[in-house]
Design an enzyme around this catalytic site. Structure first.
Site, PDB file in Angstrom:
ATOM      1  N   ASP A  45     -11.222  34.939   6.679  1.00  0.00           N
ATOM      2  CA  ASP A  45     -11.750  35.686   5.533  1.00  0.00           C
ATOM      3  C   ASP A  45     -10.659  36.021   4.526  1.00  0.00           C
ATOM      4  O   ASP A  45     -10.908  36.031   3.317  1.00  0.00           O
ATOM      5  CB  ASP A  45     -12.446  36.966   6.012  1.00  0.00           C
ATOM      6  CG  ASP A  45     -13.832  36.700   6.563  1.00  0.00           C
ATOM      7  OD1 ASP A  45     -14.689  36.213   5.818  1.00  0.00           O
ATOM      8  OD2 ASP A  45     -14.058  36.962   7.754  1.00  0.00           O
ATOM      9  N   GLU A  85      -9.109  41.765   6.032  1.00  0.00           N
ATOM     10  CA  GLU A  85      -9.662  40.436   5.761  1.00  0.00           C
ATOM     11  C   GLU A  85      -9.812  40.119   4.280  1.00  0.00           C
ATOM     12  O   GLU A  85     -10.370  39.075   3.939  1.00  0.00           O
ATOM     13  CB  GLU A  85     -11.028  40.298   6.440  1.00  0.00           C
ATOM     14  CG  GLU A  85     -11.002  40.523   7.950  1.00  0.00           C
ATOM     15  CD  GLU A  85     -12.346  40.270   8.592  1.00  0.00           C
ATOM     16  OE1 GLU A  85     -12.586  39.131   9.020  1.00  0.00           O
ATOM     17  OE2 GLU A  85     -13.165  41.207   8.642  1.00  0.00           O
ATOM     18  N   HIS A 131     -20.478  37.446  14.427  1.00  0.00           N
ATOM     19  CA  HIS A 131     -20.770  36.038  14.163  1.00  0.00           C
ATOM     20  C   HIS A 131     -21.401  35.316  15.344  1.00  0.00           C
ATOM     21  O   HIS A 131     -21.637  34.110  15.269  1.00  0.00           O
ATOM     22  CB  HIS A 131     -19.486  35.305  13.761  1.00  0.00           C
ATOM     23  CG  HIS A 131     -19.000  35.644  12.386  1.00  0.00           C
ATOM     24  ND1 HIS A 131     -19.728  35.368  11.254  1.00  0.00           N
ATOM     25  CD2 HIS A 131     -17.863  36.250  11.957  1.00  0.00           C
ATOM     26  CE1 HIS A 131     -19.063  35.769  10.181  1.00  0.00           C
ATOM     27  NE2 HIS A 131     -17.927  36.315  10.584  1.00  0.00           N
ATOM     28  N   GLN A 166     -10.349  45.522  10.719  1.00  0.00           N
ATOM     29  CA  GLN A 166      -9.929  44.174  10.323  1.00  0.00           C
ATOM     30  C   GLN A 166      -9.485  44.148   8.866  1.00  0.00           C
ATOM     31  O   GLN A 166     -10.191  44.621   7.967  1.00  0.00           O
ATOM     32  CB  GLN A 166     -11.064  43.173  10.541  1.00  0.00           C
ATOM     33  CG  GLN A 166     -11.238  42.801  12.008  1.00  0.00           C
ATOM     34  CD  GLN A 166     -12.005  41.496  12.177  1.00  0.00           C
ATOM     35  OE1 GLN A 166     -13.205  41.517  12.418  1.00  0.00           O
ATOM     36  NE2 GLN A 166     -11.325  40.369  12.063  1.00  0.00           N
ATOM     37  N   ARG A 178     -16.691  43.599  18.905  1.00  0.00           N
ATOM     38  CA  ARG A 178     -16.692  43.562  17.438  1.00  0.00           C
ATOM     39  C   ARG A 178     -18.122  43.788  16.972  1.00  0.00           C
ATOM     40  O   ARG A 178     -19.009  42.985  17.242  1.00  0.00           O
ATOM     41  CB  ARG A 178     -16.167  42.236  16.875  1.00  0.00           C
ATOM     42  CG  ARG A 178     -16.206  42.263  15.338  1.00  0.00           C
ATOM     43  CD  ARG A 178     -15.384  41.186  14.689  1.00  0.00           C
ATOM     44  NE  ARG A 178     -15.980  39.865  14.797  1.00  0.00           N
ATOM     45  CZ  ARG A 178     -15.554  38.791  14.126  1.00  0.00           C
ATOM     46  NH1 ARG A 178     -14.518  38.905  13.304  1.00  0.00           N
ATOM     47  NH2 ARG A 178     -16.121  37.622  14.294  1.00  0.00           N
ATOM     48  N   ASP A 193     -22.522  54.389  23.210  1.00  0.00           N
ATOM     49  CA  ASP A 193     -23.378  54.965  24.248  1.00  0.00           C
ATOM     50  C   ASP A 193     -23.522  54.030  25.443  1.00  0.00           C
ATOM     51  O   ASP A 193     -23.762  54.479  26.571  1.00  0.00           O
ATOM     52  CB  ASP A 193     -24.759  55.305  23.680  1.00  0.00           C
ATOM     53  CG  ASP A 193     -24.750  56.550  22.804  1.00  0.00           C
ATOM     54  OD1 ASP A 193     -23.716  57.248  22.778  1.00  0.00           O
ATOM     55  OD2 ASP A 193     -25.765  56.819  22.139  1.00  0.00           O
TER      56      ASP A 193
END
Length: 302
Positions: free
Chosen positions: A242, A216, A111, A214, A136, A150
């Site tokens: 959520d 949600e 977000h 998560q 996240r 990586d």
């Protein structure tokens, strides 16, 4: 004008970090202690702090993910207090990791406008400190996960995981072929010290990668035990915004039905033996979550 705006933003961030470190002390149960605040105000303390993580300063050894072991439920373990940040600031990342007394923080790609280059710089600024940078990712898909790993990330939050199959896909994205996954093999990158002195990375990496999924949606709640049973899932993180939307209470995570469902979820996660996490900007809710056995929380965002 831009310089003044940047300085004001930095000052607000510093204030939030200080407030967060003080909050750690208020949130932790009696008898549990947090690290000292603003250790790098003293040059020697800064230097000593950078040496704490075994393996962090030895280029021939894989960096130890202390956060992964710290959130694992165990009698008397200290709950981990963190901060959510989307500021794309290396100075803020460094401040949180070295100077705040916090245990972990989130670099949010879902977000917030953090792109891969932003993630890299924040990892470089923070990974030798005390607060674990947790990335996240924007979605549960293997390409971005591969690229984030990586870059050297070792803790990842996967958003909107609602089934055991989605949880398996998340874990597979963090593991190499023949070791239970599909992660592409890159020979020269930051995660293995550019291939120079870390020959065992490919076989040891999964042991230090923390996979957080998560919870949600109501579907995720229904499938909670199956999700938790997936090998390689280290923690289940409750997303109240959520989840409340999934329950028909968009924008109202404080609704009694939502709070009752979250309390139920914490109890069910605890029964699986996996760690539970929680995000809120409400300090009272953080205390509430901790009282219900939550293992790691975020009481503030930047």
């Amino acid at each position: 004008m831009m310089a003044m705006t940047t300085m004001r933003t930095f000052q607000r961030a510093r204030h939030q970090v200080v407030a967060g470190s003080q909050l750690v002390r208020r949130l932790l149960p009696a008898g549990q202690h947090a690290p000292p605040v603003f250790q790098f105000c003293n040059a020697k303390a800064f230097s000593d702090t950078a040496k704490v993580d075994s393996g962090a300063t030895d280029s021939s050894r894989l960096r130890i993910n202390r956060f992964k072991s710290a959130i694992r439920p165990a009698p008397g373990h200290r709950r981990q207090i963190g901060l959510w940040t989307g500021l794309k600031s290396t100075m803020v990342a460094e401040m949180i990791s070295f100077a705040s007394g916090l245990d972990w923080f989130v670099i949010d790609m879902e977000h917030c406008p953090n792109e891969l280059g932003d993630v890299l710089l924040q990892l470089q600024a923070s990974q030798r400190g005390n607060a674990e940078p947790v990335v996240r990712v924007p979605w549960n898909e293997p390409v971005v996960v591969k690229r984030v790993l990586d870059l050297g990330a070792q803790s990842i939050i996967f958003p909107l995981v609602s089934t055991a199959e989605e949880a398996r896909q998340a874990v597979e994205a963090t593991r190499y072929p023949s070791l239970g996954g599909i992660r592409g093999v890159m020979s020269l990158m930051r995660m293995n010290n550019y291939g120079v002195q870390l020959p065992h990375y490919y076989h040891e990496a999964a042991n230090q990668i923390c996979n957080i999924v998560q919870i949600e949606t109501l579907q995720a709640v229904e499938n909670l035990e199956a999700i938790a049973a997936v090998d390689g899932v280290d923690a289940l993180f409750v997303g109240p915004s959520d989840l409340s939307a999934s329950m028909g209470h968009l924008g109202n995570p404080q609704h009694p039905d939502v709070r009752s469902k979250i309390a139920e979820v914490f109890g069910r996660i605890a029964a699986t033996g996996k760690a539970s996490g929680f995000l809120t900007a409400n300090h009272a809710d953080c205390k509430w979550a901790l009282s219900l056995g939550c293992n790691f929380v975020v009481p503030a965002t930047l």
